[in-house]
Motif scaffolding. Structure first.
Motif, short mmCIF file in Angstrom:
data_model
loop_
_atom_site.label_atom_id
_atom_site.label_comp_id
_atom_site.label_asym_id
_atom_site.label_seq_id
_atom_site.Cartn_x
_atom_site.Cartn_y
_atom_site.Cartn_z
N ARG A 87 0.97 -1.32 -0.02
CA ARG A 87 0.07 0.03 -0.02
C ARG A 87 0.92 1.25 -0.10
NH1 ARG A 87 -0.75 2.72 5.02
NH2 ARG A 87 0.43 1.74 6.49
N THR A 88 2.25 0.97 0.44
CA THR A 88 3.03 2.31 0.25
C THR A 88 4.16 1.96 -0.80
OG1 THR A 88 4.13 1.77 2.29
CG2 THR A 88 2.28 3.40 2.62
N PRO A 89 4.23 2.01 -2.06
CA PRO A 89 5.07 1.51 -2.74
C PRO A 89 6.14 2.24 -2.87
CG PRO A 89 3.14 2.07 -4.12
CD PRO A 89 2.67 1.98 -2.70
N ASP A 90 6.06 3.86 -2.25
CA ASP A 90 7.03 4.71 -2.41
C ASP A 90 7.91 4.74 -1.19
OD1 ASP A 90 4.71 5.28 -0.68
OD2 ASP A 90 5.26 7.52 -0.90
N LYS A 91 7.76 3.67 -0.41
CA LYS A 91 8.35 3.47 1.04
C LYS A 91 9.24 2.09 0.87
CE LYS A 91 6.23 6.86 4.19
NZ LYS A 91 5.21 7.26 3.14
N VAL A 92 8.85 1.22 0.16
CA VAL A 92 9.57 -0.03 0.24
C VAL A 92 10.06 -0.43 -1.21
CG1 VAL A 92 7.89 -0.89 1.87
CG2 VAL A 92 7.62 -1.59 -0.62
N LEU A 93 11.00 -1.25 -1.18
CA LEU A 93 11.70 -1.82 -2.59
C LEU A 93 11.51 -3.48 -2.56
CD1 LEU A 93 15.04 0.14 -2.63
CD2 LEU A 93 13.21 0.45 -4.29
N GLY A 94 11.02 -3.85 -3.62
CA GLY A 94 11.06 -5.27 -3.79
C GLY A 94 12.48 -6.06 -3.75
N ILE A 95 13.42 -5.38 -4.40
CA ILE A 95 14.94 -5.91 -4.23
C ILE A 95 15.72 -4.66 -4.34
CG2 ILE A 95 16.74 -7.11 -5.44
CD1 ILE A 95 15.06 -9.18 -6.37
N SER A 96 16.63 -4.75 -3.29
CA SER A 96 17.61 -3.57 -3.08
C SER A 96 18.48 -3.32 -4.24
CB SER A 96 18.33 -3.68 -1.86
OG SER A 96 17.62 -4.05 -0.44
N PRO A 97 19.10 -2.07 -4.40
CA PRO A 97 19.95 -1.89 -5.65
C PRO A 97 21.06 -2.88 -5.49
CG PRO A 97 19.28 0.06 -4.66
CD PRO A 97 18.78 -0.95 -3.88
N HIS A 98 21.59 -3.66 -6.56
CA HIS A 98 22.82 -4.35 -6.78
C HIS A 98 23.21 -4.43 -7.97
CE1 HIS A 98 19.35 -6.83 -7.42
NE2 HIS A 98 20.19 -7.73 -8.24
N SER A 99 24.49 -5.02 -8.33
CA SER A 99 24.72 -5.66 -9.78
C SER A 99 24.85 -7.08 -9.55
CB SER A 99 26.14 -5.08 -9.88
OG SER A 99 27.16 -5.42 -9.22
#
Length: 361
Positions: free
Chosen positions: A223-235
């Motif tokens: 419900r708050t997609p602007d506050k969570v990430l599905g997967i964190s930044p990575h290479s």
């Protein structure tokens, strides 16, 4: 398949992740709850810089032309690897039915009751199975997703205990899909060899044997997609990664020119990205690019990442022809298995894990 059980001792294992609750179950119990451990600050989300206008510029490569030696397509491929590190692939020859069967079977698996999915939960000593990856401390911010990870090729590396059997046809769908993607990867690696100034077969030979892992990610709505990430930044620690996106829900974002660019799904296309191995071999010419996944307020999303990597014992370092009197090696020689396992002991944090392979001047 009978040899799987005999080969159990030879199946590679990977550093395990700490156990955390299923996000899917959490959302089923209370769709409005977003626990503190998942919430990120504005700096992490970087929502102020809007780079969505660059989505249409993400390169599209025609694999049929590329594999048939089309010089113009090879130039497009080289530019895509050098300037973006990400591109979409069309005319790859994987049947739509094969792609759809993989999506359908995965959906069915994630719709199973938790106790059924937990029959193939990640064991305490490995990262293969159903659960979560790269959770290394009780303090880190968690990703809004659940995952299923398995080694697919070479088939002697498969761990039969974590191959899903509860969903009818899932094993067969994985097998067919992965076989097709292996062919696509081999064709791409032949072209990658050419733009790296080598014989077509050079990269495949360097790998000794191409290892292929599959990661299916399940992103529940938030419900708050602007506050969570599905997967964190990575290479990715791979040589290349091939991703199938799910339907019309955009979730993948790639780092480009300082912002996050959404990669909008093209129907039946595959998304390919350059991994750390290619960056090291090319002494930084073809860079592995940070990427992340965002969530959606109302829609479930799945993604299917296939990682193509060398055998553990393969040593990787910048190739001689990428070094001259002006360019010192940016990376030292590392054994691939050590590099990958070190990175798995860290949380996803951009490209922080690549420091272990960097040369210190």
């Amino acid at each position: 398949m009978g040899s799987i059980t005999e080969q159990v001792d030879n199946i590679p294992t990977y550093p395990p992740s700490l156990q955390v609750p299923s996000v899917q179950e959490m959302v089923l119990k209370d769709p409005l709850e977003v626990p503190e451990r998942y919430i990120r600050n504005e700096e992490e989300m970087q929502t102020k810089t809007d780079s969505s206008h660059l989505s249409s510029q993400v390169p599209v490569i025609d694999l049929s032309l590329l594999s048939n030696g089309d010089k113009e397509e090879l130039m497009k491929f080289e530019l895509a690897c050098e300037e973006w590190g990400f591109f979409q692939v069309v005319n790859h020859g994987v049947a739509i039915e094969v792609l759809q069967a993989m999506k359908d079977a995965s959906n069915e698996f994630f719709e199973l009751p938790l106790e059924e999915k937990n029959k193939i939960a990640m064991p305490p000593n490995d990262m293969q199975g159903y659960g979560h990856a790269y959770v290394v401390s009780e303090e880190q911010t968690l990703d809004w997703s659940d995952t299923l990870i398995m080694l697919v090729y070479p088939s002697r590396f498969r761990n039969a205990k974590i191959w899903p059997t509860e969903t009818k046809g899932f094993k067969e769908s994985i097998e067919t899909y992965s076989t097709e993607l292996k062919r696509v990867a081999e064709e791409l690696l032949c072209s990658l060899s050419l733009i790296m100034g080598m014989d077509k077969s050079a990269l495949l030979e360097l790998h000794k044997e191409l290892v292929q892992a599959l990661r299916v990610n399940y992103y529940p709505p938030c419900r708050t997609p602007d506050k969570v990430l599905g997967i964190s930044p990575h290479s990715d620690t791979s040589t290349i990664t091939i991703l199938m996106q799910d339907g019309d829900v955009t979730g993948l974002q790639i780092r480009h020119q300082g912002g996050w660019v959404p990669v909008k799904p093209i129907p039946n296309a595959l998304v390919v990205n350059v991994g750390d191995v290619t960056e090291i071999l090319s002494n930084g010419k073809y860079k592995s690019i940070e990427h992340r996944a965002v969530t959606n307020e109302s829609k479930i999303r799945l993604s299917f990442a296939s990682f193509f990597i060398p055998l553990d014992e393969v040593e990787i370092e910048p190739l001689n022809h990428f070094l001259d009197s002006d360019s010192l090696p940016m990376y030292k020689k590392v054994k691939y298995g050590d590099y990958m396992r070190q990175s798995m002991k860290m949380k996803h944090d951009g490209k922080a894990h690549t420091r272990m392979a960097k040369t210190e001047f």
